[in-house]
Design a protein around this motif. Sequence first.
Motif, PDB file in Angstrom:
ATOM      1  N   ASP A 131       4.674   1.939  -5.572  1.00  0.00           N
ATOM      2  CA  ASP A 131       4.390   0.652  -6.542  1.00  0.00           C
ATOM      3  C   ASP A 131       5.662   0.036  -6.265  1.00  0.00           C
ATOM      4  OD1 ASP A 131       3.806  -1.200  -8.011  1.00  0.00           O
ATOM      5  OD2 ASP A 131       3.562   0.054  -9.780  1.00  0.00           O
ATOM      6  N   GLN A 195      -1.862   3.954  -1.287  1.00  0.00           N
ATOM      7  CA  GLN A 195      -1.202   2.800  -1.748  1.00  0.00           C
ATOM      8  C   GLN A 195       0.233   2.905  -1.281  1.00  0.00           C
ATOM      9  OE1 GLN A 195      -0.817   2.798  -6.008  1.00  0.00           O
ATOM     10  NE2 GLN A 195       0.455   1.066  -6.262  1.00  0.00           N
ATOM     11  N   GLU A 199       1.948  -0.523   0.383  1.00  0.00           N
ATOM     12  CA  GLU A 199       3.111  -1.075  -0.052  1.00  0.00           C
ATOM     13  C   GLU A 199       4.184  -1.243   0.881  1.00  0.00           C
ATOM     14  OE1 GLU A 199       4.064  -2.075  -4.111  1.00  0.00           O
ATOM     15  OE2 GLU A 199       2.324  -2.723  -2.781  1.00  0.00           O
ATOM     16  N   ARG A 202       3.099  -4.284   2.705  1.00  0.00           N
ATOM     17  CA  ARG A 202       3.110  -5.613   2.100  1.00  0.00           C
ATOM     18  C   ARG A 202       4.446  -6.057   2.252  1.00  0.00           C
ATOM     19  NH1 ARG A 202       4.889  -6.885  -2.667  1.00  0.00           N
ATOM     20  NH2 ARG A 202       5.538  -4.667  -3.479  1.00  0.00           N
TER      21      ARG A 202
END
Length: 391
Positions: A131, A195, A199, A202
């Motif tokens: 995250d 995820q 990430e 991203r």
Amino acid sequence: MTTLPQSSKPNEEQSVYTRYAAAAGQREEDLCCPVDYNPLLLEVIPEEVIERDYGCGDPSAFVRSGDTVLDLGAGGGKICFMASQLAGADGRVIGVDLNPKMLALARKHQSTVADRIGYANVEFRRGMIQDLALDLDQLEVELAKYPVKDASAWLELRQIEQRLRETSPMIADESVDCVLSNCVLNLVRPQDRVQLFQEVFRVLKRGGRAAISDIVSDETVPAHLRANPELWSGCISGAFREDEFLNAFEDAGFHGMHIAKRQSEPWRTVEGIEFRSITVLAYKGKDGPCLERKQAAVYRGPFKKVEDDDGHVYRRGQRMAVCDKLIRLLRQEPYAGSFEIIEPRIEVPLESAQPFDCRRGQIRSPRETKGENFQITTDAGDCCDPGGDCC
């Protein structure tokens, strides 16, 4: 810092957090996999950092001058301090770690390393690598103002988290040239791994790359080993199966994944399953429109044919019709040198290029690049190397 009550049975996150907090204060040999680092880069790094380093590879070798670098699970900061020298004064290095004791160790020696190399280009942030938008130091400031005492406050906290991710992300979208990680991805819970790779994708710029060293297994790790917190925190039972590790990059949108380094002998063997270190390189930048500009790519060999991550098949020696976007990719790492790129004799301007169907997999006729009415006849040219014998 708020301390939450622990469950009676340690889970993956608790076991990792506790073990690495202890390892920040006293070296633990079982967390180390022998690695040959560049000794010149280690000279400026304090011995305390080197002693408390736990890794299985050296992804810093893929940092370039001027890069903005992100190190996932930075720990005591060794890879960050190595990368800072490779990125240079024009570069920037960001280390992310969840463990406050490890971060304290890294931050303690920031100024020392900066003084020794002559510039300061490293910073450390607290967060979870799955995250990368949520800065936990910022979240703690908010928690001090709005402590969580009931369910309503917990719901408000979720809104605060989202606001922080959106308005002041720890790592912004497309802001990094190179993502590094050294034996940390295997410590992330299985339910968070999709995820995690998303990430990494991203935060990378278009054209950016990830260089990830991690422990992988040659077989699927059974459930009873995965449930062992000691093996999990020791980078064993959370290991990706080797092929699935590469597939995870592909699923996140990367291209050009390949194993840059693979340990031939296993680091450890548990119940007949081999665990070894590999370093994988993966690239971002295959998105964008497919446009027809009459270009062709010829695979040089040595294989009879190869297939890329999007299903394009290249047959050795044949002029395959490809789009302008793919031509640009084939000129870059990791494909550069494997293909001969053939441009049309008369350039097709980008602004007038039409959509190209990359699924057709057709051979490009030489007349498409030369022109249908190409009728030039020339005298024999010089086909010899300078100073060589002519045929």
